[in-house]
Design an enzyme around this catalytic site. Sequence first.
Site, PDB file in Angstrom:
ATOM      1  N   ASP A 134      31.611  15.955   7.979  1.00  0.00           N
ATOM      2  CA  ASP A 134      32.605  16.570   8.865  1.00  0.00           C
ATOM      3  C   ASP A 134      32.564  18.095   8.725  1.00  0.00           C
ATOM      4  OD1 ASP A 134      33.475  14.242   9.999  1.00  0.00           O
ATOM      5  OD2 ASP A 134      35.601  14.649   9.653  1.00  0.00           O
ATOM      6  N   ASP A 156      31.255  11.351   3.875  1.00  0.00           N
ATOM      7  CA  ASP A 156      32.301  11.385   4.895  1.00  0.00           C
ATOM      8  C   ASP A 156      32.822  12.819   5.036  1.00  0.00           C
ATOM      9  OD1 ASP A 156      34.186  10.568   6.680  1.00  0.00           O
ATOM     10  OD2 ASP A 156      35.392   9.408   5.277  1.00  0.00           O
ATOM     11  N   LYS A 174      28.552  13.830  -8.215  1.00  0.00           N
ATOM     12  CA  LYS A 174      29.494  14.507  -9.128  1.00  0.00           C
ATOM     13  C   LYS A 174      29.160  14.007 -10.536  1.00  0.00           C
ATOM     14  CE  LYS A 174      33.127  17.140  -9.757  1.00  0.00           C
ATOM     15  NZ  LYS A 174      33.051  18.596  -9.631  1.00  0.00           N
ATOM     16  N   TYR A 177      35.175   3.255  -0.928  1.00  0.00           N
ATOM     17  CA  TYR A 177      35.859   2.656   0.223  1.00  0.00           C
ATOM     18  C   TYR A 177      35.840   1.133   0.164  1.00  0.00           C
ATOM     19  CZ  TYR A 177      35.883   7.281   2.445  1.00  0.00           C
ATOM     20  OH  TYR A 177      36.084   8.616   2.733  1.00  0.00           O
ATOM     21  N   ASP A 230      31.175  19.587  -5.036  1.00  0.00           N
ATOM     22  CA  ASP A 230      32.019  20.769  -4.787  1.00  0.00           C
ATOM     23  C   ASP A 230      31.148  21.977  -4.433  1.00  0.00           C
ATOM     24  OD1 ASP A 230      31.127  20.348  -7.364  1.00  0.00           O
ATOM     25  OD2 ASP A 230      32.856  21.239  -8.358  1.00  0.00           O
TER      26      ASP A 230
END
Length: 356
Positions: A249, A245, A189, A143, A221
């Site tokens: 959620d 993020d 990852k 980001y 994942d």
Amino acid sequence: MSKTYKIGIIKGDGIGPEIIDEAVKVLDAVSVSMGFNLKYDEFLLGGAAIDATGVPLPDETIQGVKKCDSVLFGAIGGPKWDNLERHLRPESGLLALRKSMGTFANLRPATVYDELVNASSLKPSVVAGVDIMVVRELTGGIYFGQPRELLEDRAYNTMIYTREEVERIAKVAFDIAMKRNKRVCSVDKANVLEVSQFWRETVIKVAADYPEVELTHMYVDNAAMQLIRDPKQFDVILTGNIFGDILSDAASMLSGSIGLLPSASTGKGVGLFEPIHGSAPDIAGQGIANPIATISSASMMLRYALGECEAADKIDDAIKKALHEGYRTGDIGDYDAKEIVTCSEMGDIIADYASR
Ligand code: NAD
């Protein structure tokens, strides 16, 4: 003489003002009963700031919040400002505020209230007793990474982490794990990304200082899948900005509604406490928003920023009691409701219980 804390208040856009008003109501009630004072100072951010000043993060906000003991924030954004250039949009203001406050650690608890086990989209047997703390790195990663560019025929961003950034967020996660069930699952990852390989190696080095904490690693994942399959396996999840993020959620839905979950953004200085949801423009102004995520964020503020743990416990107990008595806002109205209440009524009920 009783203590006085200076609290920065940022209402923001959409349902922001409605939910913040309820959190302040509850803070006032608990501060009176616990014998400390709260003095509020209001600042602009996001769309409200764009309308008033032309920019999403005015200088007065950057300077003003630094003089506070802590900051309580609602939410920003909405369709009215969606077509502005990226750096002028409400979200840019929030990202820049977090960066300027140095709040590099985002703590997002995902707990399931016993009264709402049926509200989750997963089976009660899967979610009952879930108690996860997601520790998300907040001021680095993709980001913020440079270079970034949107061109005519291609676009790119950069995912970058420095050793210092990974070490400090890892320490936050391990410190929290020490106060909980002493398990950290670091999510990355590393099978594909060099930046994740670096993240993993650095976390392993930090873990050496916490021999009592069990460290495991999981690819993002798989973590997304495991959160849905068997969320009770997690205690503390440590992860970077973009993975955190998304995962937090997903974790929020375990609880049944995004309107229930708080978050804390902390670092070296003043902390920012906010619900995990956005400004919900679809329900703004209707008085039906669930204020519990924001009230719960106010409780985290008392606990983590001001050290008023007893007052925080009172708020947490008051929320549980309101749910136990069957009071529900519309978003959780289908689950063992005795009475559907408005945003403001829910604030009144929780404030009343918290003041006793
Ligand atoms: P959102 O979280 O605002 O809303 C998603 C859904 O959840 C909506 O249906 C909404 O009505 C519902 N919801 C959210 N909070 C609720 C609450 N307290 N009570 C009951 N229902 C609630 O996400 P979105 O729709 O993707 O984004 C809307 C705006 O918010 C966008 O402009 C986005 O950029 C912004 N946003 C801001 C933040 C922030 O301020 N931290 C975070 C996420 C999104």
